[in-house]
Scaffold this motif. Structure first.
Motif, mmCIF file in Angstrom:
data_model
loop_
_atom_site.group_PDB
_atom_site.id
_atom_site.type_symbol
_atom_site.label_atom_id
_atom_site.label_comp_id
_atom_site.label_asym_id
_atom_site.label_seq_id
_atom_site.Cartn_x
_atom_site.Cartn_y
_atom_site.Cartn_z
ATOM 1 N N THR A 67 52.180 82.056 19.643
ATOM 2 C CA THR A 67 53.525 81.737 20.111
ATOM 3 C C THR A 67 53.520 80.643 21.173
ATOM 4 O O THR A 67 54.556 80.024 21.417
ATOM 5 C CB THR A 67 54.188 82.980 20.704
ATOM 6 N N HIS A 68 52.368 80.386 21.786
ATOM 7 C CA HIS A 68 52.319 79.414 22.872
ATOM 8 C C HIS A 68 50.870 78.998 23.102
ATOM 9 O O HIS A 68 49.951 79.785 22.908
ATOM 10 C CB HIS A 68 52.881 80.024 24.155
ATOM 11 N N ALA A 69 50.680 77.753 23.492
ATOM 12 C CA ALA A 69 49.353 77.249 23.832
ATOM 13 C C ALA A 69 49.481 76.227 24.949
ATOM 14 O O ALA A 69 50.432 75.445 24.981
ATOM 15 C CB ALA A 69 48.692 76.603 22.619
ATOM 16 N N GLU A 70 48.521 76.242 25.867
ATOM 17 C CA GLU A 70 48.516 75.238 26.934
ATOM 18 C C GLU A 70 47.101 74.733 27.160
ATOM 19 O O GLU A 70 46.123 75.480 27.051
ATOM 20 C CB GLU A 70 49.097 75.787 28.228
ATOM 21 N N SER A 71 47.000 73.456 27.447
ATOM 22 C CA SER A 71 45.703 72.808 27.556
ATOM 23 C C SER A 71 44.970 73.239 28.825
ATOM 24 O O SER A 71 45.568 73.421 29.887
ATOM 25 C CB SER A 71 45.873 71.290 27.557
ATOM 26 N N LEU A 72 43.644 73.356 28.704
ATOM 27 C CA LEU A 72 42.768 73.668 29.832
ATOM 28 C C LEU A 72 41.863 72.487 30.174
ATOM 29 O O LEU A 72 40.936 72.629 30.955
ATOM 30 C CB LEU A 72 41.896 74.881 29.485
ATOM 31 N N LYS A 73 42.160 71.332 29.599
ATOM 32 C CA LYS A 73 41.201 70.230 29.679
ATOM 33 C C LYS A 73 41.044 69.631 31.066
ATOM 34 O O LYS A 73 40.049 68.947 31.335
ATOM 35 C CB LYS A 73 41.570 69.139 28.672
ATOM 36 N N LYS A 74 42.002 69.853 31.948
ATOM 37 C CA LYS A 74 41.843 69.364 33.316
ATOM 38 C C LYS A 74 41.422 70.478 34.267
ATOM 39 O O LYS A 74 41.095 70.212 35.416
ATOM 40 C CB LYS A 74 43.135 68.702 33.790
ATOM 41 N N ILE A 75 41.452 71.696 33.781
ATOM 42 C CA ILE A 75 40.947 72.824 34.563
ATOM 43 C C ILE A 75 39.469 73.042 34.245
ATOM 44 O O ILE A 75 38.653 73.281 35.136
ATOM 45 C CB ILE A 75 41.768 74.091 34.265
ATOM 46 N N ILE A 76 39.146 72.985 32.947
ATOM 47 C CA ILE A 76 37.749 73.001 32.492
ATOM 48 C C ILE A 76 37.469 71.576 32.045
ATOM 49 O O ILE A 76 37.687 71.223 30.887
ATOM 50 C CB ILE A 76 37.557 74.007 31.347
ATOM 51 N N PRO A 77 37.046 70.718 32.957
ATOM 52 C CA PRO A 77 37.156 69.266 32.760
ATOM 53 C C PRO A 77 36.299 68.738 31.623
ATOM 54 O O PRO A 77 35.187 69.190 31.378
ATOM 55 C CB PRO A 77 36.679 68.711 34.108
ATOM 56 N N VAL A 78 36.860 67.754 30.927
ATOM 57 C CA VAL A 78 36.136 67.036 29.889
ATOM 58 C C VAL A 78 35.729 65.684 30.463
ATOM 59 O O VAL A 78 36.021 65.357 31.607
ATOM 60 C CB VAL A 78 37.006 66.866 28.631
ATOM 61 N N GLY A 79 35.035 64.883 29.650
ATOM 62 C CA GLY A 79 34.669 63.550 30.084
ATOM 63 C C GLY A 79 33.207 63.470 30.485
ATOM 64 O O GLY A 79 32.477 64.462 30.532
ATOM 65 N N ALA A 80 32.775 62.254 30.797
ATOM 66 C CA ALA A 80 31.360 61.986 31.049
ATOM 67 C C ALA A 80 30.792 62.839 32.173
ATOM 68 O O ALA A 80 29.638 63.266 32.131
ATOM 69 C CB ALA A 80 31.177 60.502 31.365
ATOM 70 N N ALA A 81 31.588 63.086 33.216
ATOM 71 C CA ALA A 81 31.101 63.872 34.339
ATOM 72 C C ALA A 81 31.478 65.339 34.227
ATOM 73 O O ALA A 81 31.229 66.117 35.153
ATOM 74 C CB ALA A 81 31.657 63.296 35.648
ATOM 75 N N GLY A 82 32.092 65.712 33.101
ATOM 76 C CA GLY A 82 32.565 67.075 32.945
ATOM 77 C C GLY A 82 31.785 67.854 31.912
ATOM 78 O O GLY A 82 30.607 67.586 31.651
ATOM 79 N N ILE A 83 32.458 68.822 31.320
ATOM 80 C CA ILE A 83 31.857 69.711 30.333
ATOM 81 C C ILE A 83 32.209 69.157 28.956
ATOM 82 O O ILE A 83 33.262 69.451 28.399
ATOM 83 C CB ILE A 83 32.373 71.144 30.525
ATOM 84 N N ARG A 84 31.351 68.350 28.410
ATOM 85 C CA ARG A 84 31.686 67.624 27.184
ATOM 86 C C ARG A 84 31.448 68.452 25.935
ATOM 87 O O ARG A 84 32.203 68.368 24.970
ATOM 88 C CB ARG A 84 30.877 66.322 27.099
ATOM 89 N N ASN A 85 30.387 69.203 25.930
ATOM 90 C CA ASN A 85 30.002 69.935 24.717
ATOM 91 C C ASN A 85 29.952 71.425 25.019
ATOM 92 O O ASN A 85 28.907 71.987 25.335
ATOM 93 C CB ASN A 85 28.664 69.430 24.191
ATOM 94 N N LEU A 86 31.120 72.036 24.896
ATOM 95 C CA LEU A 86 31.298 73.437 25.242
ATOM 96 C C LEU A 86 30.552 74.320 24.235
ATOM 97 O O LEU A 86 30.824 74.283 23.046
ATOM 98 C CB LEU A 86 32.793 73.762 25.251
ATOM 99 N N MET A 87 29.613 75.121 24.747
ATOM 100 C CA MET A 87 28.806 75.958 23.873
ATOM 101 C C MET A 87 29.126 77.444 24.019
ATOM 102 O O MET A 87 29.020 78.213 23.069
ATOM 103 C CB MET A 87 27.314 75.698 24.143
ATOM 104 N N ASP A 88 29.547 77.864 25.202
ATOM 105 C CA ASP A 88 29.958 79.257 25.394
ATOM 106 C C ASP A 88 30.714 79.343 26.710
ATOM 107 O O ASP A 88 30.528 78.500 27.608
ATOM 108 C CB ASP A 88 28.748 80.193 25.415
ATOM 109 N N TRP A 89 31.587 80.359 26.830
ATOM 110 C CA TRP A 89 32.356 80.543 28.063
ATOM 111 C C TRP A 89 32.782 81.993 28.174
ATOM 112 O O TRP A 89 33.240 82.589 27.219
ATOM 113 C CB TRP A 89 33.540 79.590 28.143
#
Length: 847
Positions: A776-798
């Motif tokens: 029913t709803h979805a919201e992005s976590l990409k700035k909370i669990i950061p992506v990008g070169a200095a972030g978490i690029r290849n998420l394997m488990d959480w």
């Protein structure tokens, strides 16, 4: 009745009656958070002041106004809770929704529990913002038209009011008010474009706790004028509801899948709530919309506390807690492949078996070292912030073997801790021992074993192994090993296994080619595995481990082990879910015992009218045992085309998702399979939730020109699902790092890749979850669990820790290896408590 005179320059008609409604008020408070000060408003004809001059001028104005206002802190500290409705219009023409809006706020103030009632005063006289009586109001409602309705001194009065702890509620066109003011723009949160014509649309209510939204439907269908935003405020404000653009025509300036419509924030010492709804007079007659306004006023007047910080990106901190390995060592991390957090906060994480990129690769099956890798176990202790290398299993898991002898997905695949780990030290590992491979037949053994970890040293006792469960896998051809494990509340252990099938030989569509084999063992026909009721691959198993190292079968799995259409022996009682392709990560909601899983789809880049759907990566909320389709159907029961010997390149009939049959020559299980359960989320390179018109037999057209995307917040491309946990907030925890209760009950879904792939928190409807109901709803976590070169690029488990922080494994940069980017991260929340402070909630005697 109180009366406020309307100033002539704001009057849209002869003086109207003064709006006032008496009420009593109860529990209230204010949160005084540190301020944010912007430059003074630049009018178009004014010479541009320097930043310093603008600040000095604004502060001087505020100082002057404060002497007049004598504002208490917080405002509205008297015996009666008061709300000011300000409805000026710069054009001189009063908006048609003003009377209805004032009447609605009056009615809200008169109704409900006595402790929540308040007095309402309405005016279009902007002079109120420089008068002492402004301080008597707990909250100010802007029911304004667009344009410039405050002079600089009046705006300074409003700013001083907020700094003292006042409350603000902006409705619809308030987002167009004071267009030259940076400070007011921050107060409302975003600037509007549009409006569109009145249209019926669906509002997704993502915040299930704020008083403005907690009583609303998950999917709220209503008509309004839907505004677009020049800049999307999500992440800078706490969005409580979004409008689904797919349900109406958003026009120019559409914001896309994330289209906020109502939000709040603690702003400049006070509390600000804004809703883009209320663009019509009819809106204010709706019961649900009045409830929405009531909840917003309960918070802004300090009658109730609420969390308006939980979805603001800057309130989260991501920290890498492991360092790169020392040269030539794996002292910090192996090839990241899974993690689990103990009740005491220690993190146990595993490395699959791949070595550093410069390690030699053995490709000769006659070599005894082919595929030999080290499945490594590490322990991170947050108390000491130290990593211990706990031990390693010798696994078949390094490069070598598999398709073209260059890749291998076997190895150390999953880890779980016993529910009583803190007393018994038991660790469960899902792995492929190198000692059990057959270099002649290219067969191996997969197993789940129990080991003991010494809690004092964090060392794994390899001699303590108890093998619970084992089964054969082919290792001639890569891939799809799965690996995740999870417990339910009855201490049943779920084990995810991949379909042990090649990605080749089917053009990227259904993995159902019966022809390729090695020494009689098929490796491209997932009907041998995932679609086979007598095979443990391509499944989610459910067993009950016993203290002696054996297991029993809990009641209620998909099969008893006794079924057969030919007299018995064609099912496995361990199977809870069949028809999954490569489920790397699974999770069980500790509150509901609902199982959540994700699996990677095949490789076809687009649908085929001959063979069926494109690659669909899949997530499913699983409420009961069932068949989830692979390799017969995917997504919301979209069938593939059958194929068989003697010519697998010749398409046969479409599979029947309601009554699938396994007619593969490689099948040793039942022919008649359980009906396929549709899945919750699926996405392809074209986007999220592809669907097509269907013919009389239920077969989709599979024409791109006819495709409809049911989940537009999802994008695909290179994609590999990484299912995450359902967060459960612990009210008893004193942790300062825990994620707030806003996220309670939300399911975290992600992808190995960072780009446009999912990294979202989603809500499902309990009434339809497990039966193919869409989120029913979805919201992005990409700035909370950061992506990008200095972030978490290849998420394997959480996974969440008992202290409410989130641990995340970043795989690194490459495949079947590890590098200096391979790391364990921790994401914590620093936003503080809900507001207002408990001591500032209005507490009024109710007679």
């Amino acid at each position: 009745m109180q009366h406020l005179q309307s100033a002539p320059r704001h009057r849209s008609r002869p003086p109207r009656r003064v709006w006032a409604a008496v009420l009593t008020a109860g529990a209230l408070a204010a949160s005084l958070l540190g301020g944010w000060s912007a430059s003074a408003r630049p009018y178009p004809d004014d010479p541009a002041p320097s930043a310093g001059e603008a600040r000095e001028a604004r502060e001087a104005l505020k100082a002057k106004v404060r002497t007049t206002l004598s504002l208490p802190a917080p405002p509205g500290s008297g015996a009666t809770v008061k709300v000011l409705v300000f409805h000026a219009s710069a054009s001189g023409e009063e908006a048609p929704n003003v009377d209805a809006g004032i009447e609605a706020v009056e009615k809200i103030g008169r109704s409900g529990p006595a402790a929540q009632r308040f007095t309402v005063v309405a005016t279009d006289d902007a002079g109120i913002f420089t008068k002492p009586r402004l301080g008597k109001f707990n909250a100010v409602v802007f029911l304004t038209g667009g344009g410039d309705v405050l002079d600089p001194e009046q705006e300074a009065g409003l700013e001083a009011y907020m700094e003292a702890g006042g409350g603000f509620l902006g409705i619809h066109d308030a987002a167009r008010t004071e267009p030259y003011s940076e400070w007011f723009g921050g107060l409302v949160g975003a600037r509007a474009t549009g409006p569109t014509a009145v249209q019926r649309a669906t509002v997704e209510v993502g915040d299930r706790q704020h008083p403005a939204t907690r009583s609303l439907p998950l999917e709220w269908k209503r008509p309004d004028k839907w505004l677009n935003w020049t800049t999307n405020p999500s992440g800078d404000v706490h969005t409580v509801a979004r409008v689904r653009e797919a349900t109406y025509r958003p026009g120019t300036g559409a914001n896309g899948a994330d289209h906020p419509v109502s939000w709040c924030r603690d702003y400049d010492g006070g509390r600000s709530f804004y809703t883009g709804m209320g663009g019509t007079a009819e809106a204010f007659a709706e019961t649900d919309f009045r409830d929405h306004l009531r909840g917003a006023l309960l918070w802004t007047t300090r009658l109730e506390r609420a969390d308006c910080r939980a979805a603001i990106n800057s309130n989260y901190t991501s920290e890498r807690v492991t360092s790169p390995n020392q040269p030539g060592q794996t002292d910090q991390i192996g090839e990241p492949h899974g993690l689990v957090v103990a009740k005491d906060g220690r993190v146990v994480y595993i490395g699959r078996g791949g070595a550093a990129g410069n390690a030699p690769v053995v490709t000769d099956w006659n070599n005894p070292d082919i595929g030999k890798g080290q499945g490594q176990v590490h322990v991170y202790d947050p108390k000491t912030k130290k990593v211990t290398f706990a031990g390693a299993l010798t696994v078949f898991g390094n490069k070598g073997g598999g398709d073209e002898l260059i890749k291998n997905e076997e190895g150390l695949l999953g880890v779980e801790l016993d529910p009583d780990f803190l007393t018994n030290g038991w660790v469960y590992l899902h792995y492929t021992p190198h000692s059990r491979i057959n270099r002649d037949t290219h067969m191996a053994e997969r197993r789940v074993s129990r080991f003991t970890l010494d809690p004092a040293t964090n060392k794994l006792d390899l001699a303590s192994e108890k093998v619970l469960l084992n089964w054969p896998v082919q290792v001639h051809s890569c891939c799809h090993a799965g690996g995740g494990m999870a417990w339910d509340s009855k201490q049943n252990l779920y084990i995810a296994t991949g379909d042990n099938n090649s990605s080749q030989f089917s053009g990227g569509y259904s993995g159902n080619n019966p022809k390729p084999h090695f020494k009689g063992v098929s490796f491209a026909d997932a009907r041998r595995t995932a679609g086979n009721t007598n095979n443990l691959n391509g499944k989610i198993l459910r067993i009950h481990p016993e203290d002696d190292g054996t297991y029993t079968l809990p009641a209620g799995n998909l099969f008893t082990g006794q079924e057969s259409d030919e007299g018995g022996g064609k099912t496995r009682g361990e199977i809870y879910v069949m028809g999954v392709r490569n489920p790397a990560r699974i999770a069980v909601d500790p509150k509901t015992d609902v199982l959540y899983a994700g699996w990677v789809g095949p490789d076809a880049g687009e649908p085929s009218t001959t063979w069926g759907p494109a690659k669909y990566d899949t997530f499913a909320a699983i409420t009961r045992p069932g068949n989830h389709g692979w390799p017969y159907c995917m997504g919301n029961n979209q069938p593939y085309r059958d194929r068989n010997l003697p010519d697998p390149d010749k398409p046969l009939g479409w599979y029947d998702c309601a009554s699938p049959k396994n007619e593969s020559p490689n099948n040793d299980g039942l022919v008649n399979l359980p009906p396929v359960t549709p899945n919750t989320i699926w996405y392809s390179p074209q986007g999220g939730g592809p669907d097509y018109p269907r013919d009389a037999h239920g077969v989709p057209s599979y024409k791109l020109s006819e495709q409809k995307l049911l989940l537009p917040w999802l994008k695909g491309g290179g994609q590999a699902t990484m299912n995450g946990p359902v967060y459960r907030y612990d009210t008893a925890s004193a942790s300062k790092d825990k994620w707030p209760s806003y996220w309670d009950g939300k399911w975290f879904v992600g992808d190995f890749y960072d780009g446009d792939q999912p990294r979202h928190a989603v809500l499902t409807d309990p009434k339809t979850a497990g039966r193919g109901g869409l989120p029913t709803h979805a919201e992005s976590l990409k700035k909370i669990i950061p992506v990008g070169a200095a972030g978490i690029r290849n998420l394997m488990d959480w996974k969440f820790a008992p202290d409410g922080s989130l641990y995340v494994l970043d795989y690194g940069r490459g495949f079947f290896t590890l590098d200096d980017k391979s790391a364990l991260w921790r994401v914590t929340y620093k936003g503080g408590e809900p507001t207002p402070a408990a001591a500032d909630v209005v507490k009024k005697e109710v007679r």
